[in-house]
Write a protein that holds these residues in place. Structure first.
Motif, short mmCIF file in Angstrom:
data_model
loop_
_atom_site.label_atom_id
_atom_site.label_comp_id
_atom_site.label_asym_id
_atom_site.label_seq_id
_atom_site.Cartn_x
_atom_site.Cartn_y
_atom_site.Cartn_z
N LEU A 9 0.64 -1.37 0.07
CA LEU A 9 -0.02 -0.10 0.01
C LEU A 9 0.82 1.29 -0.07
CD1 LEU A 9 -3.04 1.30 0.24
CD2 LEU A 9 -2.67 0.96 2.59
N LEU A 10 1.95 1.13 0.72
CA LEU A 10 2.93 2.33 0.96
C LEU A 10 3.51 2.68 -0.49
CD1 LEU A 10 4.49 4.34 2.52
CD2 LEU A 10 5.99 2.55 2.88
N VAL A 12 2.38 2.04 -3.53
CA VAL A 12 1.31 2.21 -4.43
C VAL A 12 1.18 3.64 -4.24
CG1 VAL A 12 -0.95 2.10 -5.21
CG2 VAL A 12 0.32 0.05 -4.91
N ILE A 13 0.66 4.05 -3.04
CA ILE A 13 0.50 5.62 -2.56
C ILE A 13 1.80 6.39 -2.93
CG2 ILE A 13 0.44 7.14 -0.67
CD1 ILE A 13 -1.54 4.96 0.58
N LEU A 14 3.00 6.12 -2.56
CA LEU A 14 4.23 7.02 -3.17
C LEU A 14 4.15 6.84 -4.48
CD1 LEU A 14 6.94 5.66 -0.66
CD2 LEU A 14 5.87 7.93 -0.59
N LEU A 15 4.08 5.81 -5.48
CA LEU A 15 4.09 6.12 -6.76
C LEU A 15 2.95 6.96 -7.16
CD1 LEU A 15 5.16 2.41 -7.87
CD2 LEU A 15 6.62 4.46 -7.82
N LEU A 16 1.88 6.94 -6.79
CA LEU A 16 0.60 7.70 -7.22
C LEU A 16 0.81 9.04 -6.80
CD1 LEU A 16 -2.54 5.58 -6.33
CD2 LEU A 16 -1.73 6.26 -8.61
N LEU A 17 1.47 9.44 -5.84
CA LEU A 17 1.95 10.73 -5.18
C LEU A 17 3.06 11.23 -6.25
CD1 LEU A 17 1.86 10.78 -1.48
CD2 LEU A 17 0.47 12.26 -2.88
N ALA A 18 3.93 10.47 -6.43
CA ALA A 18 4.87 10.90 -7.49
C ALA A 18 4.37 11.28 -9.04
CB ALA A 18 6.00 9.76 -7.63
N VAL A 19 3.45 10.52 -9.52
CA VAL A 19 2.85 10.71 -10.80
C VAL A 19 2.20 11.92 -10.69
CG1 VAL A 19 1.43 9.79 -12.32
CG2 VAL A 19 3.01 8.31 -11.60
N VAL A 20 1.33 12.10 -9.88
CA VAL A 20 0.47 13.38 -9.64
C VAL A 20 1.33 14.60 -9.39
CG1 VAL A 20 -1.46 14.50 -8.24
CG2 VAL A 20 -1.57 12.11 -8.81
N MET A 74 9.15 9.64 -9.42
CA MET A 74 9.12 8.02 -9.39
C MET A 74 10.51 7.40 -9.04
SD MET A 74 6.41 6.64 -12.23
CE MET A 74 6.99 7.67 -13.67
N VAL A 75 11.58 7.86 -9.33
CA VAL A 75 12.65 7.39 -8.95
C VAL A 75 12.99 7.69 -7.32
CG1 VAL A 75 15.26 7.59 -9.11
CG2 VAL A 75 13.76 7.25 -11.22
N VAL A 76 12.65 9.00 -7.19
CA VAL A 76 13.05 9.36 -5.74
C VAL A 76 11.77 8.53 -4.87
CG1 VAL A 76 12.34 11.26 -4.16
CG2 VAL A 76 13.48 11.60 -6.04
N ALA A 77 10.76 8.38 -5.14
CA ALA A 77 9.55 7.53 -4.39
C ALA A 77 10.16 6.09 -4.29
CB ALA A 77 8.36 7.58 -5.03
N ILE A 78 10.78 5.38 -5.33
CA ILE A 78 11.35 4.00 -5.08
C ILE A 78 12.35 4.09 -4.06
CG2 ILE A 78 12.45 2.49 -6.58
CD1 ILE A 78 10.53 3.05 -8.89
N PHE A 79 13.39 5.14 -4.32
CA PHE A 79 14.55 5.26 -3.36
C PHE A 79 13.90 5.32 -2.05
CE2 PHE A 79 17.56 7.95 -0.94
CZ PHE A 79 18.49 7.00 -0.93
N VAL A 80 12.73 6.08 -1.62
CA VAL A 80 12.15 6.80 -0.16
C VAL A 80 11.58 5.05 0.12
CG1 VAL A 80 10.61 7.69 1.09
CG2 VAL A 80 12.02 8.98 -0.40
N TYR A 81 10.97 4.69 -0.52
CA TYR A 81 10.37 3.07 -0.23
C TYR A 81 11.39 2.21 0.29
CZ TYR A 81 8.05 -1.19 -1.00
OH TYR A 81 7.51 -2.33 -0.69
N THR A 82 12.48 2.14 -0.52
CA THR A 82 13.46 1.09 -0.18
C THR A 82 14.26 1.44 1.37
OG1 THR A 82 15.09 2.20 -1.46
CG2 THR A 82 13.75 0.58 -2.40
N ARG A 83 13.97 2.93 1.79
CA ARG A 83 14.65 3.33 3.00
C ARG A 83 13.65 2.92 4.01
NH1 ARG A 83 19.65 2.77 2.02
NH2 ARG A 83 20.58 3.83 0.04
N ILE A 84 12.50 3.01 4.00
CA ILE A 84 11.27 2.98 5.05
C ILE A 84 11.42 1.41 5.51
CG2 ILE A 84 9.09 3.32 5.61
CD1 ILE A 84 8.94 5.44 3.51
N ARG A 85 11.28 1.60 6.91
CA ARG A 85 11.07 0.27 7.58
C ARG A 85 9.99 0.53 8.42
NH1 ARG A 85 14.82 -1.75 4.65
NH2 ARG A 85 16.97 -1.27 5.12
N ILE A 86 8.96 -0.91 8.15
CA ILE A 86 7.96 -0.79 8.95
C ILE A 86 7.93 -1.74 10.18
CG2 ILE A 86 5.47 -1.60 8.63
CD1 ILE A 86 5.29 -0.59 5.59
N ARG A 87 7.52 -1.36 11.19
CA ARG A 87 7.60 -2.15 12.39
C ARG A 87 6.27 -2.50 12.75
NH1 ARG A 87 9.84 2.31 16.10
NH2 ARG A 87 11.55 3.48 14.62
N GLU A 88 6.24 -3.95 13.31
CA GLU A 88 4.81 -4.38 13.68
C GLU A 88 4.60 -3.88 15.25
OE1 GLU A 88 3.02 -7.30 12.52
OE2 GLU A 88 4.18 -7.37 10.85
#
Length: 88
Positions: A9-10, A12-20, A74-88
């Motif tokens: 979900l994160l 998809v949201i990051l990529l949609l934000l990048a496109v818009v 979109m490249v920035v969004a993918i880079f940010v996505y790889t750096r984000i860690r989701i905790r349980e």
């Protein structure tokens, strides 16, 4: 299960934000002389085709346009996505 859903979900949201945001930035920079290169882009796809069967009419078509600002974001969004860690 929940963690993988949140990551998807994160992404998809990051990529949609990048496109818009890229579309908005590209359109805003068209008239600025030193930023006009952000609006450079291309459109591709196929024009609408209509099939008329008297009872039902079906129209199919696809067109996609992308500019440089969208690609950069979109490249920035993918880079940010790889750096984000989701905790349980």
């Amino acid at each position: 299960m929940k963690k993988s859903f949140l990551k998807t979900l994160l992404c998809v949201i990051l990529l949609l934000l990048a496109v818009v945001l890229g579309k908005v930035i590209g359109d805003a920079c068209v008239d600025v002389s030193y930023l006009s290169w952000l609006a450079l882009g291309a459109s591709f796809g196929f024009s609408p085709v209509t099939v008329d069967l008297t009872v039902i009419q079906l129209t199919l078509g696809f067109t996609m346009s992308i500019n440089l600002a969208q690609i950069i974001l979109m490249v920035v969004a993918i880079f940010v996505y790889t750096r984000i860690r989701i905790r349980e």
